[in-house]
Design an enzyme around this catalytic site. Sequence first.
Site, PDB file in Angstrom:
ATOM      1  N   TYR A 189      28.923  45.359  32.707  1.00 14.94           N
ATOM      2  CA  TYR A 189      30.340  45.676  32.941  1.00 14.94           C
ATOM      3  C   TYR A 189      30.753  46.926  32.142  1.00 14.94           C
ATOM      4  CZ  TYR A 189      35.402  44.755  33.320  1.00 14.94           C
ATOM      5  OH  TYR A 189      36.759  44.851  33.566  1.00 14.94           O
ATOM      6  N   LYS A 202      32.077  50.488  33.616  1.00 18.00           N
ATOM      7  CA  LYS A 202      33.418  51.022  33.320  1.00 18.00           C
ATOM      8  C   LYS A 202      33.342  52.358  32.568  1.00 18.00           C
ATOM      9  CE  LYS A 202      35.820  47.810  35.325  1.00 18.00           C
ATOM     10  NZ  LYS A 202      36.608  48.129  36.524  1.00 18.00           N
TER      11      LYS A 202
HETATM   12  P1  NAP Z   1      40.501  39.452  39.610  1.00 24.81           P
HETATM   13  O1  NAP Z   1      41.763  38.732  39.362  1.00 24.81           O
HETATM   14  O2  NAP Z   1      39.201  38.738  39.515  1.00 24.81           O
HETATM   15  O3  NAP Z   1      40.612  40.145  41.068  1.00 24.81           O
HETATM   16  C1  NAP Z   1      39.548  40.910  41.540  1.00 24.81           C
HETATM   17  C2  NAP Z   1      39.910  41.543  42.864  1.00 24.81           C
HETATM   18  O4  NAP Z   1      38.775  42.298  43.304  1.00 24.81           O
HETATM   19  C3  NAP Z   1      40.229  40.515  43.928  1.00 24.81           C
HETATM   20  O5  NAP Z   1      41.307  40.950  44.704  1.00 24.81           O
HETATM   21  C4  NAP Z   1      38.950  40.488  44.768  1.00 24.81           C
HETATM   22  O6  NAP Z   1      39.203  40.219  46.127  1.00 24.81           O
HETATM   23  C5  NAP Z   1      38.471  41.921  44.634  1.00 24.81           C
HETATM   24  N1  NAP Z   1      37.041  42.039  44.909  1.00 24.81           N
HETATM   25  C6  NAP Z   1      36.006  41.388  44.304  1.00 24.81           C
HETATM   26  N2  NAP Z   1      34.842  41.769  44.867  1.00 24.81           N
HETATM   27  C7  NAP Z   1      35.158  42.668  45.836  1.00 24.81           C
HETATM   28  C8  NAP Z   1      34.389  43.432  46.759  1.00 24.81           C
HETATM   29  N3  NAP Z   1      33.046  43.330  46.791  1.00 24.81           N
HETATM   30  N4  NAP Z   1      35.038  44.260  47.621  1.00 24.81           N
HETATM   31  C9  NAP Z   1      36.399  44.348  47.597  1.00 24.81           C
HETATM   32  N5  NAP Z   1      37.167  43.651  46.741  1.00 24.81           N
HETATM   33  C10 NAP Z   1      36.551  42.826  45.869  1.00 24.81           C
HETATM   34  O7  NAP Z   1      40.356  40.716  38.650  1.00 24.81           O
HETATM   35  P2  NAP Z   1      41.461  41.547  37.834  1.00 24.81           P
HETATM   36  O8  NAP Z   1      41.510  40.989  36.479  1.00 24.81           O
HETATM   37  O9  NAP Z   1      42.688  41.679  38.640  1.00 24.81           O
HETATM   38  O10 NAP Z   1      40.703  42.956  37.729  1.00 24.81           O
HETATM   39  C11 NAP Z   1      41.034  44.068  38.554  1.00 24.81           C
HETATM   40  C12 NAP Z   1      40.376  45.304  37.989  1.00 24.81           C
HETATM   41  O11 NAP Z   1      40.835  45.504  36.652  1.00 24.81           O
HETATM   42  C13 NAP Z   1      38.859  45.207  37.890  1.00 24.81           C
HETATM   43  O12 NAP Z   1      38.276  46.462  38.161  1.00 24.81           O
HETATM   44  C14 NAP Z   1      38.635  44.821  36.440  1.00 24.81           C
HETATM   45  O13 NAP Z   1      37.365  45.215  35.996  1.00 24.81           O
HETATM   46  C15 NAP Z   1      39.743  45.612  35.778  1.00 24.81           C
HETATM   47  N6  NAP Z   1      40.111  45.102  34.460  1.00 24.81           N
HETATM   48  C16 NAP Z   1      40.598  43.842  34.296  1.00 24.81           C
HETATM   49  C17 NAP Z   1      40.932  43.409  33.026  1.00 24.81           C
HETATM   50  C18 NAP Z   1      41.499  42.028  32.757  1.00 24.81           C
HETATM   51  O14 NAP Z   1      41.638  41.687  31.579  1.00 24.81           O
HETATM   52  N7  NAP Z   1      41.829  41.240  33.756  1.00 24.81           N
HETATM   53  C19 NAP Z   1      40.745  44.266  31.935  1.00 24.81           C
HETATM   54  C20 NAP Z   1      40.239  45.533  32.140  1.00 24.81           C
HETATM   55  C21 NAP Z   1      39.936  45.953  33.413  1.00 24.81           C
HETATM   56  P3  NAP Z   1      38.687  38.918  46.932  1.00 24.81           P
HETATM   57  O15 NAP Z   1      39.142  37.710  46.176  1.00 24.81           O
HETATM   58  O16 NAP Z   1      39.337  39.087  48.268  1.00 24.81           O
HETATM   59  O17 NAP Z   1      37.205  39.038  47.000  1.00 24.81           O
END
Ligand code: NAP
Length: 250
Positions: free
Chosen positions: A159, A163
């Site tokens: 990861y 990133k």
């Molecule tokens: P999340 O709640 O797990 O949601 C992930 C999203 O990505 C869902 O809408 C999912 O859609 C979609 N997804 C997964 N696999 C996919 C694929 N192969 N093609 C298209 N869509 C796909 O994650 P989140 O926390 O919102 O994270 C969103 C972004 O922010 C990510 O890039 C993550 O690395 C980044 N981020 C998150 C955090 C945190 O603390 N949450 C911190 C830093 C960065 P489906 O359910 O329809 O598959």
Amino acid sequence: MTSSKNLSGQTVLVTGASRGIGRAVALTLAKEGAEVVVNYSNSPDKANEVVHLITSSGGKAYSLKANIAEEDAVKELMDSILEKSGQIDVLVNNAGITRDGLLMRMKMEDWKSVIDLNLSGVFLCTRGVARSMIKQKKGRIINITSVVGLMGNGGQANYAASKAGVIGLTRSAAKEFASRGITVNAVAPGFISTDMTKDLEAEQILSSIPLGQFGTPDQVAGVVRFLAADSAAAYMTGQVLQVDGGMVMS
Ligand code: NAP
């Protein structure tokens, strides 16, 4: 819908917009008047709920399924949007996954699936929108990276590498596209309350966050809205904005 409509007449693609941060970004940019393409992979009902929330308050949105890790699927996604909407003004590369594990025991498939979506997916979508944005001489690309890409994290080598790669990609694309009127920036969240973080040991993590709490998807979406707005962020490109409660101060 709010009265300030910074993105009226613009089409925005948010990858992974069915849940979490992507969902909040989709709802926030729709409030700014954008037509939002809600991309999803496995959660059609949740994606349609986002579309319904937007359209029932007078906004414009539609959902499109595509696995962002697959080259053909991304091409089909871009073709569908260009056919339906005629343009893509803002791309938010948000879709991402984790497959955590200690490096010594990490399986190749867990390394590859994270790199394929989190890094190659950003490349594929960026390349996919470039032609249309260059033609318009205008565009905004906003990549969701992570503070883990800046500081590393034990158990998340795949990861963190993906990133950190997104940051290098952001800066390279920013340099390539600057003369074409396209800006490319990244947002690096810390710990945000979503499905991705729901199983983490909160107490241990909270002690590393100066502001003492997890962030919300809306707080990340607010920074994306700033970067997407026509005037506010017009003179910024190649930047990484941290939304992390002070976790990483450099
Ligand atoms: P999340 O709640 O797990 O949601 C992930 C999203 O990505 C869902 O809408 C999912 O859609 C979609 N997804 C997964 N696999 C996919 C694929 N192969 N093609 C298209 N869509 C796909 O994650 P989140 O926390 O919102 O994270 C969103 C972004 O922010 C990510 O890039 C993550 O690395 C980044 N981020 C998150 C955090 C945190 O603390 N949450 C911190 C830093 C960065 P489906 O359910 O329809 O598959």
